[in-house]
Write a protein that holds these residues in place. Structure first.
Motif: not given
Length: 125
Positions: A37-43, A92-93
């Motif tokens: 899974f990925s998570q961009a800042p603010g998302e 992303a993280v």
């Protein structure tokens, strides 16, 4: 329970490659559907890819299909994510997640029982 630890993130130029690893420890004798899974800042955290317990079935979101490859080595309790042709929008993280399952199957977006701590992937333009 299960502990997941990701590694392999870093800074790479557009078009470059990274290989992420997710190693599990703890109660690893059961079968697990694994995913990235990925998570961009603010998302919100977003599903990217999944692999069945056997490793024979995979699922990719369209944005990474043909560029990224998910694989697993159950003997070493490790899932890999080979990321090629990286784009700035991939920044992303990245988290790995595990879902305990009773059968060997793969599915798209799913809710893991366990999460890793995440590893940062940054793609420069």
């Amino acid at each position: 329970q299960v502990r997941l630890v990701e590694s392999g993130g870093g800074l790479v130029q557009a078009g470059g490659s990274l290989r992420l690893s997710c190693t599990a420890s703890g109660r690893t004798r059961s079968s697990y559907l694994m995913g990235w899974f990925s998570q961009a800042p603010g998302e919100e955290r977003t599903f990217v890819s999944a692999i069945s317990w056997s490793g024979t079935k995979t699922y990719y979101t369209n944005s990474v299909k043909g560029r990224f490859t998910i694989s697993r080595d159950n003997a070493n309790n490790t899932v890999y994510f080979q990321m090629n042709s990286l784009k700035p929008e991939d920044t992303a993280v990245y988290y790995c997640g595990a879902l305990r399952v009773s059968t060997d199957y793969v599915v798209g977006p799913f809710a893991p029982d366990y999460w890793g701590q995440g590893t940062q992937v940054t793609v420069s333009s």
